[in-house]
Design a protein around this motif. Structure first.
Motif, short mmCIF file in Angstrom:
data_model
loop_
_atom_site.label_atom_id
_atom_site.label_comp_id
_atom_site.label_asym_id
_atom_site.label_seq_id
_atom_site.Cartn_x
_atom_site.Cartn_y
_atom_site.Cartn_z
N THR A 1 0.84 -1.19 0.00
CA THR A 1 0.00 0.00 0.00
C THR A 1 0.88 1.24 0.00
O THR A 1 1.87 1.31 0.73
CB THR A 1 -0.93 0.03 1.23
N SER A 2 0.49 2.22 -0.83
CA SER A 2 1.24 3.47 -0.92
C SER A 2 0.43 4.49 -1.69
O SER A 2 -0.16 4.16 -2.73
CB SER A 2 2.59 3.26 -1.61
N GLY A 3 0.39 5.72 -1.17
CA GLY A 3 -0.25 6.81 -1.90
C GLY A 3 -1.69 6.55 -2.27
O GLY A 3 -2.15 6.98 -3.34
N GLY A 4 -2.44 5.85 -1.42
CA GLY A 4 -3.83 5.57 -1.70
C GLY A 4 -4.05 4.36 -2.59
O GLY A 4 -5.20 4.02 -2.90
N HIS A 5 -2.97 3.70 -3.02
CA HIS A 5 -3.08 2.51 -3.86
C HIS A 5 -2.81 1.26 -3.03
O HIS A 5 -2.03 1.28 -2.08
CB HIS A 5 -2.09 2.56 -5.02
N ARG A 6 -3.44 0.15 -3.45
CA ARG A 6 -3.27 -1.11 -2.73
C ARG A 6 -3.20 -2.26 -3.74
O ARG A 6 -4.07 -2.40 -4.61
CB ARG A 6 -4.44 -1.34 -1.77
N ILE A 7 -2.15 -3.06 -3.64
CA ILE A 7 -1.97 -4.21 -4.53
C ILE A 7 -1.84 -5.46 -3.67
O ILE A 7 -1.05 -5.50 -2.73
CB ILE A 7 -0.71 -4.08 -5.39
N ALA A 8 -2.62 -6.48 -4.00
CA ALA A 8 -2.51 -7.78 -3.31
C ALA A 8 -2.20 -8.85 -4.35
O ALA A 8 -2.88 -8.96 -5.37
CB ALA A 8 -3.81 -8.11 -2.59
N MET A 9 -1.14 -9.62 -4.09
CA MET A 9 -0.73 -10.69 -4.99
C MET A 9 -0.53 -11.96 -4.19
O MET A 9 0.02 -11.92 -3.08
CB MET A 9 0.57 -10.31 -5.72
N THR A 10 -0.96 -13.07 -4.76
CA THR A 10 -0.91 -14.35 -4.07
C THR A 10 0.03 -15.31 -4.80
O THR A 10 -0.01 -15.42 -6.03
CB THR A 10 -2.31 -14.98 -3.98
N VAL A 11 0.87 -15.97 -4.04
CA VAL A 11 1.81 -16.93 -4.61
C VAL A 11 1.06 -18.00 -5.40
O VAL A 11 0.07 -18.57 -4.91
CB VAL A 11 2.65 -17.60 -3.50
N GLY A 12 1.47 -18.23 -6.64
CA GLY A 12 0.85 -19.24 -7.48
C GLY A 12 -0.34 -18.77 -8.29
O GLY A 12 -0.85 -19.51 -9.13
N SER A 13 -0.77 -17.52 -8.08
CA SER A 13 -1.93 -16.99 -8.81
C SER A 13 -1.50 -15.91 -9.79
O SER A 13 -0.72 -15.02 -9.44
CB SER A 13 -2.96 -16.41 -7.84
N SER A 14 -2.01 -15.97 -11.01
CA SER A 14 -1.68 -14.96 -12.02
C SER A 14 -2.68 -13.82 -12.03
O SER A 14 -2.81 -13.10 -13.01
CB SER A 14 -1.62 -15.61 -13.41
N LYS A 15 -3.40 -13.66 -10.93
CA LYS A 15 -4.33 -12.55 -10.75
C LYS A 15 -3.85 -11.68 -9.59
O LYS A 15 -3.42 -12.18 -8.55
CB LYS A 15 -5.74 -13.05 -10.44
N ALA A 16 -3.92 -10.37 -9.75
CA ALA A 16 -3.61 -9.43 -8.69
C ALA A 16 -4.84 -8.58 -8.42
O ALA A 16 -5.64 -8.31 -9.34
CB ALA A 16 -2.44 -8.54 -9.07
N VAL B 1 -5.83 -4.98 -7.64
CA VAL B 1 -5.28 -3.63 -7.66
C VAL B 1 -6.38 -2.63 -7.37
O VAL B 1 -7.32 -2.48 -8.16
CB VAL B 1 -4.62 -3.31 -9.02
N ASP B 2 -6.31 -1.99 -6.22
CA ASP B 2 -7.34 -1.03 -5.80
C ASP B 2 -8.74 -1.63 -5.94
O ASP B 2 -9.69 -0.99 -6.40
CB ASP B 2 -7.23 0.26 -6.61
N GLY B 3 -8.84 -2.91 -5.57
CA GLY B 3 -10.13 -3.58 -5.57
C GLY B 3 -10.53 -4.22 -6.88
O GLY B 3 -11.57 -4.88 -6.96
#
Length: 235
Positions: free
Chosen positions: A170-185, A187-189
């Motif tokens: 998280t930084s500057g109002g942005h949020r990224i979640a990434m999961t090991v083994g998944s090709s989906k992230a 990004v800001d929901g």
């Protein structure tokens, strides 16, 4: 009687492993290399040759049986160079620091992809070089770094959920979640495709440099020429 000593050309990935596992130990190695030369130079009948930064050999993993042991072909090249008193490898007062600087640069920049191909990489934040330990090339020559290395450089807070193996920045109002083994992230929901899935290597999660930086609001310039991959990031 004349004595000849030489620093053997371990593969560059051996240097990377030493640098990544313990940068302090690697630095001590550079100090020792210079100290050894200073001891040898006191004797007129002693010569020292340095083959450790010969990238024509050390970046060709086909010449190695493992990270350290090279083929007999390399032995022949070493013998020929010493027999010819090649100035390209003979250590002198004028080039000892150059040898050390070159070896350190290679240890810091060399990176491999999942097929074992070798590249060199550099990442600059506003002109300042980023140092990183574990790294990998995935997808279209995309450099993947550990969240631990990349997050602070981007000014991002890094959180790790061991149960789901998900890393969040998280930084500057942005949020990224990434999961090991998944090709989906996430990004800001919003669900976003990744070129490849994050990996867990040695207890560290690897995430894509350019993708992560861009989603957190950074401008990323990428220069890919030959086996070099250079990134320049500005906020």
């Amino acid at each position: 009687m004349q004595f000849y000593f030489y620093y053997p050309p371990y593969s560059v990935m051996r240097q990377v492993a030493w640098y990544s596992d313990n940068p302090i130990r690697f630095g001590n190695q550079l100090v020792m290399r210079k100290w050894m030369y200073e001891q040898f130079r006191q004797f007129d009948n002693v010569s020292l040759y340095d083959f450790q930064a010969e990238s024509k050999w050390t970046f060709n993993l086909d010449l190695y049986k493992d990270l350290s042991h090279h083929s007999e072909e390399v032995n022949s090249w070493i013998a020929e160079a010493i027999g010819e008193k090649s100035p390209d490898y003979l250590v002198t007062d004028e080039n000892i620091d150059e040898f050390n600087n070159k070896l350190q640069s290679q240890a810091e920049s060399a990176v491999t992809d999942l097929s074992g191909n070798l590249y060199q990489s550099s990442v600059q934040f506003g002109g300042v070089q980023l140092g990183y330990t574990t790294r990998l090339i995935q997808g279209d020559k995309e450099l993947w770094l550990t969240a631990k290395d990349l997050g602070p450089a981007l000014g991002a807070k890094v959180e790790w959920d061991g149960a789901s193996k998900t890393v969040t920045l998280t930084s500057g109002g942005h949020r990224i979640a990434m999961t090991v083994g998944s090709s989906k992230a996430l990004v800001d929901g919003t669900s976003t495709d990744l070129e490849a899935a994050p990996l867990l290597v040695g207890g560290k999660v690897l995430i894509p440099l350019a993708f992560t930086a861009e989603q957190l609001g950074w401008d990323v310039t990428t220069d890919k020429k030959g086996n070099w991959i250079r990134y320049s990031l500005t906020p």
